[in-house]
Design an enzyme around this catalytic site. Sequence first.
Site, PDB file in Angstrom:
ATOM      1  N   THR A   1     -39.092  26.423 -11.142  1.00 56.74           N
ATOM      2  CA  THR A   1     -39.290  25.084 -10.587  1.00 56.74           C
ATOM      3  C   THR A   1     -39.528  24.203 -11.804  1.00 56.74           C
ATOM      4  OG1 THR A   1     -41.681  25.363 -10.383  1.00 56.74           O
ATOM      5  CG2 THR A   1     -40.369  26.010  -8.473  1.00 56.74           C
ATOM      6  N   HIS A   2     -39.103  22.974 -11.764  1.00 54.27           N
ATOM      7  CA  HIS A   2     -39.216  22.055 -12.912  1.00 54.27           C
ATOM      8  C   HIS A   2     -38.557  22.621 -14.171  1.00 54.27           C
ATOM      9  CE1 HIS A   2     -42.431  20.120 -10.455  1.00 54.27           C
ATOM     10  NE2 HIS A   2     -42.754  21.368 -10.185  1.00 54.27           N
TER      11      HIS A   2
ATOM     12  N   LYS B   1     -16.647  27.118 -30.838  1.00 59.77           N
ATOM     13  CA  LYS B   1     -17.110  26.610 -29.546  1.00 59.77           C
ATOM     14  C   LYS B   1     -16.423  27.240 -28.353  1.00 59.77           C
ATOM     15  CE  LYS B   1     -19.781  23.972 -28.640  1.00 59.77           C
ATOM     16  NZ  LYS B   1     -19.863  22.509 -28.609  1.00 59.77           N
TER      17      LYS B   1
ATOM     18  N   ASN C   1     -16.819  26.154 -24.371  1.00 61.32           N
ATOM     19  CA  ASN C   1     -17.518  25.195 -23.521  1.00 61.32           C
ATOM     20  C   ASN C   1     -17.234  25.423 -22.033  1.00 61.32           C
ATOM     21  OD1 ASN C   1     -18.498  23.891 -25.841  1.00 61.32           O
ATOM     22  ND2 ASN C   1     -16.664  22.597 -25.964  1.00 61.32           N
TER      23      ASN C   1
ATOM     24  N   ASN D   1      -1.923  -1.243  13.488  1.00 63.32           N
ATOM     25  CA  ASN D   1      -3.379  -1.068  13.570  1.00 63.32           C
ATOM     26  C   ASN D   1      -3.761   0.242  14.255  1.00 63.32           C
ATOM     27  OD1 ASN D   1      -3.273  -3.555  12.445  1.00 63.32           O
ATOM     28  ND2 ASN D   1      -4.200  -4.670  14.159  1.00 63.32           N
TER      29      ASN D   1
ATOM     30  N   SER E   1       0.824  -1.217   0.000  1.00 62.73           N
ATOM     31  CA  SER E   1       0.000   0.000   0.000  1.00 62.73           C
ATOM     32  C   SER E   1       0.853   1.260   0.000  1.00 62.73           C
ATOM     33  CB  SER E   1      -0.926   0.002   1.222  1.00 62.73           C
ATOM     34  OG  SER E   1      -0.174  -0.046   2.424  1.00 62.73           O
TER      35      SER E   1
ATOM     36  N   GLU F   1     -18.860  21.189 -16.162  1.00 69.13           N
ATOM     37  CA  GLU F   1     -19.171  19.789 -16.472  1.00 69.13           C
ATOM     38  C   GLU F   1     -18.330  18.842 -15.623  1.00 69.13           C
ATOM     39  OE1 GLU F   1     -20.692  20.052 -21.055  1.00 69.13           O
ATOM     40  OE2 GLU F   1     -18.551  20.011 -20.712  1.00 69.13           O
TER      41      GLU F   1
ATOM     42  N   TYR G   1      -9.405  -5.176  13.783  1.00 70.39           N
ATOM     43  CA  TYR G   1      -8.824  -4.784  12.505  1.00 70.39           C
ATOM     44  C   TYR G   1      -8.931  -5.935  11.503  1.00 70.39           C
ATOM     45  CZ  TYR G   1      -5.569  -3.481   8.855  1.00 70.39           C
ATOM     46  OH  TYR G   1      -5.008  -3.201   7.634  1.00 70.39           O
TER      47      TYR G   1
HETATM   48  N1  ARG Z   1      -1.336  -0.950   5.516  1.00 66.69           N
HETATM   49  C1  ARG Z   1      -2.248  -1.325   6.536  1.00 66.69           C
HETATM   50  C2  ARG Z   1      -3.549  -0.568   6.370  1.00 66.69           C
HETATM   51  O1  ARG Z   1      -3.541   0.389   5.666  1.00 66.69           O
HETATM   52  C3  ARG Z   1      -1.660  -1.012   7.857  1.00 66.69           C
HETATM   53  C4  ARG Z   1      -2.169  -1.890   8.935  1.00 66.69           C
HETATM   54  C5  ARG Z   1      -1.692  -3.263   8.705  1.00 66.69           C
HETATM   55  N2  ARG Z   1      -1.992  -4.077   9.822  1.00 66.69           N
HETATM   56  C6  ARG Z   1      -1.936  -5.398   9.749  1.00 66.69           C
HETATM   57  N3  ARG Z   1      -2.221  -6.046  10.797  1.00 66.69           N
HETATM   58  N4  ARG Z   1      -1.581  -6.020   8.655  1.00 66.69           N
HETATM   59  O2  ARG Z   1      -4.570  -0.895   6.905  1.00 66.69           O
END
Ligand code: ARG
Length: 476
Positions: free
Chosen positions: A161-162, A289, A291, A116, A29, A296, A323
């Site tokens: 309205t509408h 044009k 726009n 966590n 991540s 949008e 978690y």
């Molecule tokens: N990258 C994890 C998240 O965003 C961090 C927590 C990971 N905890 C674990 N027990 N694997 O949630």
Amino acid sequence: MSAVTERTSLWGGRFAGGPAEALARLSVSVQFDWRLAPYDIAASRAHARVLATAGLLDPQELGRMLAALDDLEAACASGEFRPTVDDEDVHTALERGLLERLGALGGKLRAGRSRNDQVATDLRMYLRDHARGVAGRLVELADALVEQAERHVDTPAPGMTHVQHAQPVSFGHWLLAHVQPLLRDLDRLRDWDARAAISPLGSGALAGSSLPLDPAAVAHELGFTAPAPNSMDAVADRDFVAEFLFVTALVGVHLSRLGEEVVLWTSTEFGWVELDDAFATGSSIMPQKKNADIAELARGKSGRLVGGLVAVLTMLKGLPLTYDRDMQEDKEPAFDAVDTLQLLLPALAGMISTMTVRVDRLVAAAPVGFSLATEVADWLVRRGVPFRDAHEVTGRLVALCAARECELEDVSDDDLKTVSEHLDPSVREVLSVRSALAARTTPGSTGPGPVAEQLATVQNRLDSWREWAIETVVPR
Ligand code: ARG
């Protein structure tokens, strides 16, 4: 191999080998959670101090730890320290940075905490910080609308309205009707912030810690109002993400409604507004044009803002305590909502503040479509006619005008009498847009007096937001 060249992992002791490539690719991540690094480092500083107070770091170790965290923070900010493909997440990358700077001492910081409680804390800090940035951009858009509204308190427009002409309104009042939702959004952000200001640190993985930590001190140092009352809830709770995303989704919906109106207003059929060249786009094939792409995109981007909320609620539904790795999916929608609004709001503010309102077109359009018919009905009511009958009489008058293709005020004295004994030539007093607007004096209505009052109130409320929007949540 030294700890520096070996792949840094926060787990592995009980595993016979490294992770499969497919797992590592799915699990990683760091490519999106790296933006939590400054918050993770701030939380690490607070945690280091608490470990020292607990006697788990001696004063000299604390000094080295804080210096290394400062150095790492600077290296992250300058880009000199970057996460690598081998870092699973922001916490892993930063522990590697600490080990590179401190050797074995770097490994002491993880005592008493878990990713966590860390990740829940980091994300709260990130969102509290960026809620203020988003609030600042919301205030700027509201300012742009208010400035235009100030110029057009006395510009009549055909209120609808509408999407059918209904009753004349002040165009300033109309613009302020787009400011009111933004003020509610700002209120919602501040309400949300009060609930989000709870610190999960000290909850560890889920059960708290056997070490003598001080969650209240950490909470205070990190700008939270209090530590979490339940360690299990603290690591499982993502209400603060879902609520934030509800607020941003609703902002998206508000911006989409404003965007849609600008698209209509700038069309040839309406012709009420002309966009500044700097805030309009052209066509690659049709040279004529011009726009309203910003408007949008405001409409279009509401889809991803609403989608982010739905994604997070769906991800959370049915998750067992505490978690679960599902929750890693909370971050991208939250970051995307912040990024989207930070892009969109300044563009909208620029578009609104530079647009030219075609007063002549609005003045001409205001009475079209028998929009003064309600004035006739109200005039009859003031003369004692029950509204039910007044409505009927006025309807007959409108039908007559429609058949003759004339306006209400063009009906002859005789014809007025024929439509109803209650009608006489003095009804023409109410048949002007100006008089219809001037007659609206009750608070919140579209007359010049109430609109001026509304403007003043709105400006005061916006002023009260300016300081909040630049407040620093995370202390250095
Ligand atoms: N990258 C994890 C998240 O965003 C961090 C927590 C990971 N905890 C674990 N027990 N694997 O949630």
